[in-house]
Design an enzyme around this catalytic site. Structure first.
Site, PDB file in Angstrom:
ATOM      1  N   GLN A  79       2.703   7.408  15.208  1.00  0.00           N
ATOM      2  CA  GLN A  79       1.954   8.392  15.668  1.00  0.00           C
ATOM      3  C   GLN A  79       1.535   9.401  14.189  1.00  0.00           C
ATOM      4  OE1 GLN A  79       4.777  11.420  17.796  1.00  0.00           O
ATOM      5  NE2 GLN A  79       5.936  10.726  16.585  1.00  0.00           N
ATOM      6  N   TYR A  83       0.657  -1.155   0.420  1.00  0.00           N
ATOM      7  CA  TYR A  83       0.114   0.273   0.023  1.00  0.00           C
ATOM      8  C   TYR A  83       0.822   1.436  -0.178  1.00  0.00           C
ATOM      9  CZ  TYR A  83      -3.526   3.040   1.454  1.00  0.00           C
ATOM     10  OH  TYR A  83      -4.775   4.146   1.553  1.00  0.00           O
ATOM     11  N   ASP A  84       2.167   1.199   1.279  1.00  0.00           N
ATOM     12  CA  ASP A  84       2.871   2.477   1.087  1.00  0.00           C
ATOM     13  C   ASP A  84       3.115   2.395  -0.266  1.00  0.00           C
ATOM     14  OD1 ASP A  84       1.474   1.246   3.668  1.00  0.00           O
ATOM     15  OD2 ASP A  84       3.917   1.739   4.468  1.00  0.00           O
ATOM     16  N   SER A 126     -15.039   2.252  12.708  1.00  0.00           N
ATOM     17  CA  SER A 126     -15.725   0.689  12.266  1.00  0.00           C
ATOM     18  C   SER A 126     -15.377  -0.086  12.506  1.00  0.00           C
ATOM     19  CB  SER A 126     -15.880   0.844  10.617  1.00  0.00           C
ATOM     20  OG  SER A 126     -14.334   0.236  10.245  1.00  0.00           O
ATOM     21  N   ASN A 127     -14.370  -0.924  13.429  1.00  0.00           N
ATOM     22  CA  ASN A 127     -14.479  -1.700  14.364  1.00  0.00           C
ATOM     23  C   ASN A 127     -15.079  -1.510  15.854  1.00  0.00           C
ATOM     24  OD1 ASN A 127     -13.213  -3.315  12.744  1.00  0.00           O
ATOM     25  ND2 ASN A 127     -11.898  -4.292  13.961  1.00  0.00           N
ATOM     26  N   GLY A 147      -2.611   0.113  23.006  1.00  0.00           N
ATOM     27  CA  GLY A 147      -3.768   1.405  22.542  1.00  0.00           C
ATOM     28  C   GLY A 147      -2.869   3.096  22.299  1.00  0.00           C
ATOM     29  N   ARG A 152     -11.379  -1.226   9.825  1.00  0.00           N
ATOM     30  CA  ARG A 152     -10.246  -0.022  10.326  1.00  0.00           C
ATOM     31  C   ARG A 152     -11.056   0.679  11.863  1.00  0.00           C
ATOM     32  NH1 ARG A 152     -10.354   3.621   4.750  1.00  0.00           N
ATOM     33  NH2 ARG A 152     -12.418   2.373   4.248  1.00  0.00           N
TER      34      ARG A 152
HETATM   35  P1  NAD Z   1     -12.854   1.544   0.169  1.00  0.00           P
HETATM   36  O1  NAD Z   1     -11.770   0.339   0.763  1.00  0.00           O
HETATM   37  O2  NAD Z   1     -14.027   1.909   0.488  1.00  0.00           O
HETATM   38  O3  NAD Z   1     -12.724   1.966  -1.748  1.00  0.00           O
HETATM   39  C1  NAD Z   1     -12.012   1.897  -2.694  1.00  0.00           C
HETATM   40  C2  NAD Z   1     -13.007   1.746  -3.644  1.00  0.00           C
HETATM   41  O4  NAD Z   1     -11.791   1.020  -5.065  1.00  0.00           O
HETATM   42  C3  NAD Z   1     -13.745   0.314  -3.755  1.00  0.00           C
HETATM   43  O5  NAD Z   1     -15.212   0.499  -4.021  1.00  0.00           O
HETATM   44  C4  NAD Z   1     -13.439  -1.014  -3.711  1.00  0.00           C
HETATM   45  O6  NAD Z   1     -13.859  -1.954  -4.894  1.00  0.00           O
HETATM   46  C5  NAD Z   1     -12.551   0.085  -5.472  1.00  0.00           C
HETATM   47  N1  NAD Z   1     -11.166  -0.620  -6.281  1.00  0.00           N
HETATM   48  C6  NAD Z   1     -10.524  -1.423  -5.408  1.00  0.00           C
HETATM   49  N2  NAD Z   1      -8.854  -1.865  -6.174  1.00  0.00           N
HETATM   50  C7  NAD Z   1      -9.923  -1.590  -8.125  1.00  0.00           C
HETATM   51  C8  NAD Z   1      -9.447  -1.886  -9.004  1.00  0.00           C
HETATM   52  N3  NAD Z   1      -8.576  -2.544  -9.341  1.00  0.00           N
HETATM   53  N4  NAD Z   1      -9.966  -1.617  -9.679  1.00  0.00           N
HETATM   54  C9  NAD Z   1     -11.334  -0.490  -9.676  1.00  0.00           C
HETATM   55  N5  NAD Z   1     -12.107  -0.348  -8.356  1.00  0.00           N
HETATM   56  C10 NAD Z   1     -11.189  -0.823  -6.991  1.00  0.00           C
HETATM   57  O7  NAD Z   1     -11.749   2.578   0.434  1.00  0.00           O
HETATM   58  P2  NAD Z   1     -11.635   4.219   1.259  1.00  0.00           P
HETATM   59  O8  NAD Z   1     -12.310   4.418   2.188  1.00  0.00           O
HETATM   60  O9  NAD Z   1     -13.198   4.738  -0.280  1.00  0.00           O
HETATM   61  O10 NAD Z   1     -10.581   5.008  -0.054  1.00  0.00           O
HETATM   62  C11 NAD Z   1     -10.298   5.399  -1.122  1.00  0.00           C
HETATM   63  C12 NAD Z   1      -8.893   5.975  -2.162  1.00  0.00           C
HETATM   64  O11 NAD Z   1      -9.105   6.868  -0.884  1.00  0.00           O
HETATM   65  C13 NAD Z   1      -8.732   5.133  -1.113  1.00  0.00           C
HETATM   66  O12 NAD Z   1      -7.730   5.184  -2.836  1.00  0.00           O
HETATM   67  C14 NAD Z   1      -7.661   4.432  -0.496  1.00  0.00           C
HETATM   68  O13 NAD Z   1      -6.117   4.708  -0.510  1.00  0.00           O
HETATM   69  C15 NAD Z   1      -7.566   6.136   0.073  1.00  0.00           C
HETATM   70  N6  NAD Z   1      -7.365   7.313   1.409  1.00  0.00           N
HETATM   71  C16 NAD Z   1      -8.353   6.594   2.151  1.00  0.00           C
HETATM   72  C17 NAD Z   1      -8.354   7.437   3.824  1.00  0.00           C
HETATM   73  C18 NAD Z   1      -9.526   6.710   4.399  1.00  0.00           C
HETATM   74  O14 NAD Z   1      -8.609   6.723   5.711  1.00  0.00           O
HETATM   75  N7  NAD Z   1     -10.827   6.160   4.316  1.00  0.00           N
HETATM   76  C19 NAD Z   1      -6.601   7.594   3.756  1.00  0.00           C
HETATM   77  C20 NAD Z   1      -5.956   7.366   2.868  1.00  0.00           C
HETATM   78  C21 NAD Z   1      -6.452   7.289   1.574  1.00  0.00           C
HETATM   79  N1  UDP Z   2      -6.686  -1.129  15.786  1.00  0.00           N
HETATM   80  C1  UDP Z   2      -6.732  -0.892  16.500  1.00  0.00           C
HETATM   81  N2  UDP Z   2      -8.375  -2.461  16.646  1.00  0.00           N
HETATM   82  C2  UDP Z   2      -8.717  -2.428  15.827  1.00  0.00           C
HETATM   83  C3  UDP Z   2      -8.105  -1.909  14.406  1.00  0.00           C
HETATM   84  C4  UDP Z   2      -7.261  -1.137  14.432  1.00  0.00           C
HETATM   85  O1  UDP Z   2      -6.219  -0.829  18.133  1.00  0.00           O
HETATM   86  O2  UDP Z   2      -9.913  -2.702  16.051  1.00  0.00           O
HETATM   87  C5  UDP Z   2      -5.070   0.403  15.097  1.00  0.00           C
HETATM   88  C6  UDP Z   2      -4.508  -0.115  14.816  1.00  0.00           C
HETATM   89  O3  UDP Z   2      -3.511  -1.151  15.188  1.00  0.00           O
HETATM   90  C7  UDP Z   2      -3.655   1.273  14.578  1.00  0.00           C
HETATM   91  C8  UDP Z   2      -5.076   2.437  14.583  1.00  0.00           C
HETATM   92  O4  UDP Z   2      -5.983   0.932  15.536  1.00  0.00           O
HETATM   93  O5  UDP Z   2      -3.025   1.814  15.183  1.00  0.00           O
HETATM   94  C9  UDP Z   2      -5.815   2.824  12.795  1.00  0.00           C
HETATM   95  O6  UDP Z   2      -5.996   1.816  12.041  1.00  0.00           O
HETATM   96  P1  UDP Z   2      -6.817   1.361  11.319  1.00  0.00           P
HETATM   97  O7  UDP Z   2      -6.461  -0.280  10.700  1.00  0.00           O
HETATM   98  O8  UDP Z   2      -7.912   2.511  11.379  1.00  0.00           O
HETATM   99  O9  UDP Z   2      -5.948   2.616   9.644  1.00  0.00           O
HETATM  100  P2  UDP Z   2      -4.319   3.124   9.616  1.00  0.00           P
HETATM  101  O10 UDP Z   2      -3.529   1.895  10.416  1.00  0.00           O
HETATM  102  O11 UDP Z   2      -4.090   2.618   8.597  1.00  0.00           O
HETATM  103  O12 UDP Z   2      -3.785   4.058   9.986  1.00  0.00           O
END
Ligand code: NAD
Ligand code: UDP
Ligand code: UDP
Length: 314
Positions: free
Chosen positions: A275, A144-145, A188-189, A206, A185
């Site tokens: 952080q 991802y990163d 939602s969890n 935590g 995430r």
């Molecule tokens: P999400 O998983 O709900 O949405 C991603 C969407 O992309 C889904 O509908 C999935 O079916 C679609 N998808 C995945 N792979 C695909 C492919 N190969 N072709 C076509 N569609 C594909 O996640 P989200 O939270 O809505 O995130 C949307 C974007 O924002 C992502 O690019 C994510 O990396 C970025 N983002 C989100 C957050 C956040 O906190 N929500 C943070 C940082 C970056």
């Molecule tokens: N996390 C947690 N309990 C859960 C899910 C996530 O404590 O049930 C923690 C996770 O280890 C991370 C933070 O919450 O430190 C945010 O996690 P998330 O997966 O939402 O996003 P990201 O790590 O990508 O920022």
């Protein structure tokens, strides 16, 4: 009015963006392979003449005629992006190449949904855009990163080499209605666990922090960024600087939901950033934007959403 392509438009953020663009009178083409997105997120748009849905994987070429592209396709939750890590990197990298190729042919303006994950486990706090990050290239989060970092590279190379109009936003943790209940995430969890009276799963001690932005604030800045001066490419941080430990987040969710859930401590996943908080001075200066919805209010709205969503079949 514009013809706008939203990739990942059936996902959490993408569906809210489609709602906003259609309500402003644009013609919206939503492209999604439904890996983590769902038709339910966009069912309210299906009967609208200005909205069109296409099932398509962005790792394959796409030939359509549009004026603007929001490239959001990519699973965002660690559970989902680690499920098929090779596909995750392909989605970010091949997806970016295809969408940039499409933007080059149509001369469309193109926005990339990048992420705070480009900073990795940051040594600089809060994170400004000038910080280059501390990212493990071979760990379980790397698909991802590094995929998102490479996508940023491609955006800036298409800009330098082909003079595309690019916009790169680095999104920090965002939450709200339409997150998938099994998304994995943290927001939602915690809410789903509290509503079901299950234990709240805290990974590690935590004490790690995140900064949570409500979805409406994020959609507003997406649209502002797309409409910004053509010489403003970003990258620009977008998020809410209110920083919480995961223990504080659990307390707030429990206070809102009530119930009898207890905390259950689980192992911390590898490479989990300790952080994270955005420095949003650039977004304030260039886009006149800052988040408006306080975390309490955003969490309250999200709890209400899950209360009703959990009564319906997935
Ligand atoms: P999400 O998983 O709900 O949405 C991603 C969407 O992309 C889904 O509908 C999935 O079916 C679609 N998808 C995945 N792979 C695909 C492919 N190969 N072709 C076509 N569609 C594909 O996640 P989200 O939270 O809505 O995130 C949307 C974007 O924002 C992502 O690019 C994510 O990396 C970025 N983002 C989100 C957050 C956040 O906190 N929500 C943070 C940082 C970056
Ligand atoms: N996390 C947690 N309990 C859960 C899910 C996530 O404590 O049930 C923690 C996770 O280890 C991370 C933070 O919450 O430190 C945010 O996690 P998330 O997966 O939402 O996003 P990201 O790590 O990508 O920022
Ligand atoms: N592409 C696409 N739709 C288009 C134009 C291009 O999906 O409308 C894809 C195409 O498959 C190509 C990629 O975008 O592989 C990159 O296009 P570009 O023009 O930059 O490179 P080239 O075609 O020379 O490989």
């Amino acid at each position: 009015m514009k013809k706008v392509l939203v990739t990942g438009g059936a996902g959490f953020l993408g569906s809210h963006l489609c709602d906003r663009l259609v309500s402003e009178g644009h013609d919206v083409l939503c492209v999604d392979n439904f890996f983590t997105g769902s038709k339910r997120n966009i069912e309210q748009l299906l009967s609208n003449n200005r909205f069109e849905l296409m099932r398509h994987d962005v790792t394959f070429p796409l030939y359509v005629e549009v004026n603007q592209i929001y490239n959001l396709a990519c699973p965002a939750s660690p559970v989902h992006y680690q499920h098929d890590p090779v596909q995750t990197t392909k989605t970010s990298v091949h997806g970016a190449i295809n969408m940039l190729g499409l933007a080059k042919r149509t001369r469309a303006r193109i926005l990339q949904a990048s992420t705070s994950e480009v900073y990795g486990d940051p040594e600089v706090h809060p994170q400004p855009e000038s910080y280059w990050g501390k990212v493990n290239p071979v760990g379980i989060r790397s698909c991802y990163d590094e995929g998102k970092r490479c996508a940023e590279t491609l955006f800036f190379d298409y800009w330098r080499q082909h003079q595309l109009e690019i916009k790169v936003v680095r999104i920090f943790n965002t939450y709200g209605p339409r997150m998938h209940p099994n998304d994995g995430r943290v927001v939602s969890n915690f809410i789903v666990q509290a509503l079901k009276g299950e234990d709240i799963t805290i990974y590690g001690d935590g004490q790690q922090t995140r900064s949570f932005c409500y979805v409406d604030d994020l959609i507003e800045v997406f649209v502002r960024m797309m409409g910004s001066e053509s010489d403003f490419t970003g990258p620009v941080n977008i998020g809410n600087p209110t920083e919480l430990t995961m223990l504080e987040l659990a307390e707030r969710v429990l206070k809102l939901v009530g119930g009898k859930s207890k905390l259950a401590f689980k192992p911390l996943p590898a490479d989990d950033p300790k952080q994270r908080r955005p420095d949003i001075s650039l977004a304030k200066e260039k886009l006149g934007w800052e988040p408006k919805v306080p975390v309490e209010e955003g969490l309250r709205r999200t709890v209400e959403y899950f209360r009703s969503a959990l009564t319906q079949p997935l």
